[in-house]
Design an enzyme around this catalytic site. Structure first.
Site, PDB file in Angstrom:
ATOM      1  N   ARG A  48     -25.571 -34.566 -24.116  1.00 34.08           N
ATOM      2  CA  ARG A  48     -24.136 -34.238 -24.263  1.00 34.08           C
ATOM      3  C   ARG A  48     -23.269 -35.485 -24.456  1.00 34.08           C
ATOM      4  O   ARG A  48     -23.561 -36.546 -23.915  1.00 34.08           O
ATOM      5  CB  ARG A  48     -23.680 -33.419 -23.037  1.00 34.08           C
ATOM      6  CG  ARG A  48     -24.492 -32.139 -22.928  1.00 34.08           C
ATOM      7  CD  ARG A  48     -23.981 -31.237 -21.868  1.00 34.08           C
ATOM      8  NE  ARG A  48     -22.649 -30.746 -22.170  1.00 34.08           N
ATOM      9  CZ  ARG A  48     -21.914 -30.024 -21.328  1.00 34.08           C
ATOM     10  NH1 ARG A  48     -22.404 -29.717 -20.134  1.00 34.08           N
ATOM     11  NH2 ARG A  48     -20.716 -29.614 -21.684  1.00 34.08           N
TER      12      ARG A  48
ATOM     13  N   SER B 206     -14.782 -24.956 -11.773  1.00 34.70           N
ATOM     14  CA  SER B 206     -13.964 -26.119 -12.155  1.00 34.70           C
ATOM     15  C   SER B 206     -13.142 -26.625 -10.973  1.00 34.70           C
ATOM     16  O   SER B 206     -13.031 -27.833 -10.740  1.00 34.70           O
ATOM     17  CB  SER B 206     -13.005 -25.741 -13.290  1.00 34.70           C
ATOM     18  OG  SER B 206     -13.734 -25.465 -14.447  1.00 34.70           O
TER      19      SER B 206
ATOM     20  N   ARG C 147     -24.373 -23.734 -28.033  1.00 34.97           N
ATOM     21  CA  ARG C 147     -24.113 -22.316 -27.756  1.00 34.97           C
ATOM     22  C   ARG C 147     -23.765 -21.525 -28.998  1.00 34.97           C
ATOM     23  O   ARG C 147     -23.928 -20.305 -29.029  1.00 34.97           O
ATOM     24  CB  ARG C 147     -22.956 -22.189 -26.759  1.00 34.97           C
ATOM     25  CG  ARG C 147     -23.427 -21.961 -25.383  1.00 34.97           C
ATOM     26  CD  ARG C 147     -22.337 -21.703 -24.387  1.00 34.97           C
ATOM     27  NE  ARG C 147     -22.861 -22.129 -23.109  1.00 34.97           N
ATOM     28  CZ  ARG C 147     -22.136 -22.564 -22.102  1.00 34.97           C
ATOM     29  NH1 ARG C 147     -20.824 -22.655 -22.215  1.00 34.97           N
ATOM     30  NH2 ARG C 147     -22.717 -22.913 -20.979  1.00 34.97           N
TER      31      ARG C 147
ATOM     32  N   ASP D  65     -15.615 -20.883 -22.274  1.00 32.28           N
ATOM     33  CA  ASP D  65     -16.877 -20.501 -21.628  1.00 32.28           C
ATOM     34  C   ASP D  65     -17.165 -19.005 -21.752  1.00 32.28           C
ATOM     35  O   ASP D  65     -18.251 -18.540 -21.407  1.00 32.28           O
ATOM     36  CB  ASP D  65     -16.850 -20.904 -20.142  1.00 32.28           C
ATOM     37  CG  ASP D  65     -16.856 -22.426 -19.977  1.00 32.28           C
ATOM     38  OD1 ASP D  65     -17.294 -23.129 -20.904  1.00 32.28           O
ATOM     39  OD2 ASP D  65     -16.414 -22.906 -18.910  1.00 32.28           O
TER      40      ASP D  65
HETATM   41  C1  S3P Z   1     -14.561 -27.589 -17.665  1.00 30.81           C
HETATM   42  C2  S3P Z   1     -14.067 -27.758 -18.927  1.00 30.81           C
HETATM   43  C3  S3P Z   1     -14.724 -27.203 -20.121  1.00 30.81           C
HETATM   44  C4  S3P Z   1     -15.650 -26.054 -19.745  1.00 30.81           C
HETATM   45  C5  S3P Z   1     -16.561 -26.406 -18.608  1.00 30.81           C
HETATM   46  C6  S3P Z   1     -15.750 -26.765 -17.373  1.00 30.81           C
HETATM   47  C7  S3P Z   1     -13.873 -28.254 -16.545  1.00 30.81           C
HETATM   48  O1  S3P Z   1     -15.499 -28.216 -20.733  1.00 30.81           O
HETATM   49  O2  S3P Z   1     -16.422 -25.663 -20.873  1.00 30.81           O
HETATM   50  O3  S3P Z   1     -17.423 -25.327 -18.291  1.00 30.81           O
HETATM   51  O4  S3P Z   1     -14.152 -27.948 -15.376  1.00 30.81           O
HETATM   52  O5  S3P Z   1     -13.030 -29.112 -16.825  1.00 30.81           O
HETATM   53  P1  S3P Z   1     -14.847 -29.297 -21.744  1.00 30.81           P
HETATM   54  O6  S3P Z   1     -13.931 -30.167 -20.983  1.00 30.81           O
HETATM   55  O7  S3P Z   1     -16.034 -30.047 -22.298  1.00 30.81           O
HETATM   56  O8  S3P Z   1     -14.149 -28.489 -22.786  1.00 30.81           O
END
Ligand code: S3P
Length: 419
Positions: free
Chosen positions: A113, A14, A335, A304
């Site tokens: 998505r 992230s 998932r 996650d």
């Molecule tokens: C992420 C936010 C999450 C997470 C993804 C990474 C991010 O998703 O599941 O693996 O880097 O902001 P969502 O914003 O869809 O919840």
């Protein structure tokens, strides 16, 4: 046979995405070290370069020059976001405020998505953003934006991040209020790079402006990657695993709190806290785990990690409940169904009622002929840990997806596993 040892997980995915993509809105030159080497982050780097950005990559390090919004006005620029939802959503927010015509598309998983959640607030800001039935491709006609006051309808850091990044290019301040706290990397990095996001509880207000890259930035390691071996250590007798230099922001460490509540020994040694907490984390087996309830408010802090926590729950005494996990249905795959069917194929008692997930343990696995990750990297790694723990050697279909987030996962697994 336990998992034992110390390791450094890959750079946080992230944070790595944000460092690269935020350089589109920043001045200065920076040496980013310890970046994620996963395929998703490489996708953000390709997008940065497609817009004309200059960056020299060497392993986990990247010398990058901030573009500060100065890319040519594109009449039609197509950017392939491959499998990366983070690239697509954050980039949509960034491009919404910059003149040009952009088309963001991706692979078959990404094309399923939801993107309307990001398009909607950006349209309220004055951007022209369209999707195809709420999904990619996302078509953006970038132009002037006006600040809005937005209450998010989904607990999503990508949604929050997209609106905040768009807000940097708007004419007036933008406020985003979340229903539940999600990972705070976008706002923390904006502030660290000389911008301004003021927080009042779950309400964030971004002031329009330019960012400045620091000369160097050391990316912390990814807790979501570390989680596979740390969680394995929690339920496999005699295990003890230490992950070093891990990002320990409270919005990311929900899984450690759950492992602790289930009965594992979790020890943190903090090493730094700017812009976010970092440290070494050790998880040690301390007897059989017990089932716990994971509340809806905790879910964004461990979203996650649910597949690997669900695996731990199959080995715990009693029922583990995860409340309100509907967001799992719109990850790289559904998932929730993946966890239910694949852990179910191993004999685990997994049920879904409404948006809640229930796992009743403990279970001794029965080994089928193969398992199917549906090319979901986090599910594939979870199934790999399950088979290692069960000392079974059967194929995991779709395991070639693992390098999306953790290129040397299999090698690391072999190094930590003590026969
Ligand atoms: C992420 C936010 C999450 C997470 C993804 C990474 C991010 O998703 O599941 O693996 O880097 O902001 P969502 O914003 O869809 O919840």
């Amino acid at each position: 046979m336990p998992f034992i040892g110390t390791f450094v997980p890959p750079g946080d995915k992230s944070v790595s995405h944000r460092l690269i993509l935020m350089a589109l809105l920043a001045t200065g030159e920076s040496l980013l070290t310890g970046l994620s080497t996963g395929e998703d982050v490489a996708t953000s780097l390709s997008a940065f370069r497609a817009l004309g950005g200059e960056a020299r990559s060497s392993g986990e390090d990247l010398q990058i020059i901030g573009l500060n919004r100065n890319w040519p006005r594109f009449d039609q620029l197509e950017i392939d976001c491959r499998n990366s939802g983070t690239t697509m959503r954050l980039l949509t927010g960034i491009l919404a405020g910059i003149p040009g015509h952009y088309v963001l598309d991706g692979d078959d998983q990404l094309r399923r998505r939801p993107m309307e959640r990001v398009a909607k607030p950006l349209r309220q800001m004055g951007a022209k953003v369209t999707c195809h039935n709420g999904r990619p491709p996302v078509i953006i006609d970038g132009g002037p934006l006006t600040g809005i006051d937005y209450l998010t309808e989904h607990a999503s850091a990508q949604l929050k991040g997209a609106v905040l990044l768009a807000g940097l290019s708007a004419k007036s301040p933008t406020t985003v209020t979340e229903s539940l706290a999600t990972r705070a990397h976008t706002e923390n990095l904006i502030n660290y790079f000389g911008g301004r996001v003021a927080a009042e509880g779950l309400k964030l207000t971004v002031t329009p402006g330019t960012l400045t890259l620091p000369p160097t930035f050391k990316t912390p390691s990814d807790p979501s990657s570390a989680a596979f071996f740390l969680t394995a250590a929690a339920f496999i007798p005699d295990s003890r695993v230490t992950a070093q230099n891990v990002l320990l922001a409270p919005t990311r460490t929900g899984f450690l709190s759950v492992l602790n509540r289930m009965g594992a020994k979790v020890t943190l040694a903090m090493t730094s806290d700017s812009p976010e907490p970092v440290g070494d984390v050790t998880v040690e087996y301390a007897g059989p785990l017990t089932g716990v309830e994971v509340l809806a408010a905790e879910i964004p802090t461990l979203i996650d990690e649910i597949p690997i926590l669900a695996l731990a729950a199959t080995q715990a005494r009693g029922v583990t409940t995860f409340r309100k996990v509907d967001e799992l249905r719109v990850k790289e795959t559904d998932r929730l169904m993946g966890v239910r069917h694949q852990l179910g194929a191993l004999g685990a008692r997994v049920t879904v009622e409404g948006d809640d997930l229930f796992i009743k343990g403990p279970t001794s696995f029965i080994i089928p002929e193969s398992l199917d990750s549906a090319s979901d990297h986090r599910l594939a790694m979870t199934l790999s840990v399950a088979l290692t723990a069960a000392r079974a050697n059967i194929p995991i279909l779709g395991a070639e997806s693992i390098p999306i987030s953790y290129p040397n996962f299999m090698e690391r697994s072999r190094l930590l596993w003590r026969e």
